[in-house]
Design an enzyme around this catalytic site. Sequence first.
Site, mmCIF file in Angstrom:
data_model
loop_
_atom_site.group_PDB
_atom_site.id
_atom_site.type_symbol
_atom_site.label_atom_id
_atom_site.label_comp_id
_atom_site.label_asym_id
_atom_site.label_seq_id
_atom_site.Cartn_x
_atom_site.Cartn_y
_atom_site.Cartn_z
ATOM 1 N N HIS A 91 -1.218 -5.736 1.382
ATOM 2 C CA HIS A 91 -2.432 -6.543 1.234
ATOM 3 C C HIS A 91 -2.126 -7.759 0.362
ATOM 4 O O HIS A 91 -1.405 -7.643 -0.638
ATOM 5 C CB HIS A 91 -3.542 -5.725 0.558
ATOM 6 N N CYS B 184 -7.189 -2.377 8.105
ATOM 7 C CA CYS B 184 -5.832 -2.391 7.550
ATOM 8 C C CYS B 184 -5.298 -0.975 7.419
ATOM 9 O O CYS B 184 -4.187 -0.664 7.850
ATOM 10 C CB CYS B 184 -5.820 -3.125 6.216
ATOM 11 N N GLU C 221 0.827 -1.205 0.000
ATOM 12 C CA GLU C 221 0.000 0.000 0.000
ATOM 13 C C GLU C 221 0.862 1.256 0.000
ATOM 14 O O GLU C 221 1.876 1.327 0.687
ATOM 15 C CB GLU C 221 -0.906 0.015 1.245
HETATM 16 N N1 PCA Z 1 -8.076 -7.216 6.000
HETATM 17 C C1 PCA Z 1 -8.983 -6.165 6.398
HETATM 18 C C2 PCA Z 1 -8.915 -6.124 7.895
HETATM 19 C C3 PCA Z 1 -8.254 -7.381 8.316
HETATM 20 C C4 PCA Z 1 -7.679 -7.945 7.097
HETATM 21 O O1 PCA Z 1 -6.924 -8.920 7.028
HETATM 22 C C5 PCA Z 1 -8.722 -4.860 5.666
HETATM 23 O O2 PCA Z 1 -8.317 -4.907 4.508
HETATM 24 O O3 PCA Z 1 -8.948 -3.780 6.217
#
Ligand code: PCA
Length: 202
Positions: free
Chosen positions: A166, A142, A80
């Site tokens: 992610h 996240c 990100e």
């Molecule tokens: N993904 C979520 C919250 C926990 C996770 O593993 C997110 O993308 O915010």
Amino acid sequence: MKKLLLTGFEPFLDFPVNPTQKIAEELAGLQIGDYHIYSEILPVNFKKAGQVVLSHIEDYQPDAVILLGLAGGRSKITPERIAINVNDGPVDNFGHKPEGEVIQEDGADGYFSTLPIRKMVRLLKENGLPADISNSAGAYLCNHVMYQALYRNRKNGDSIPTGFIHIPASHDLAIQQGRIPSWSHEDLKKGITVCIEALLEE
Ligand code: PCA
């Protein structure tokens, strides 16, 4: 040896497993590149997750922080670029559903990742793993933990590499959850290992 804090998340919403949990647990205690890996699992809880990640940073005093989360539906590993100062989205595991809450009143609108995200994407692709920089971590947990960690660094004048990656669903999750793109656990784990190797100074 340098210390890396690596976090995963517990399962949430309609995802009965979170592949980041298994990756964090399996990489715990390993040495990758310059780093000894310290792993922790974060709760999907808007009221607690920030405090939990900050207390792990205080406890371990890491030299770098990589936070992992599942992005169910994405097909690539996506470091990100930025965290934004807002909580919004579906209900968390503790019944809280924020609608446009500010995370830190005196915080910037956004903080950029201080991980080498471009290098991570390049190395992932060189290793045969699809990857892209993501320009939005959303406004759910996240984004929340990424924002809290970067806010803390800025406030303390601490320049340790810190950010969020992610990952797509694992096959295990896709079998249980339905029609989402998925990767093998081994490829996901290799991808995160490559991202940790990207922290090595050139
Ligand atoms: N993904 C979520 C919250 C926990 C996770 O593993 C997110 O993308 O915010």
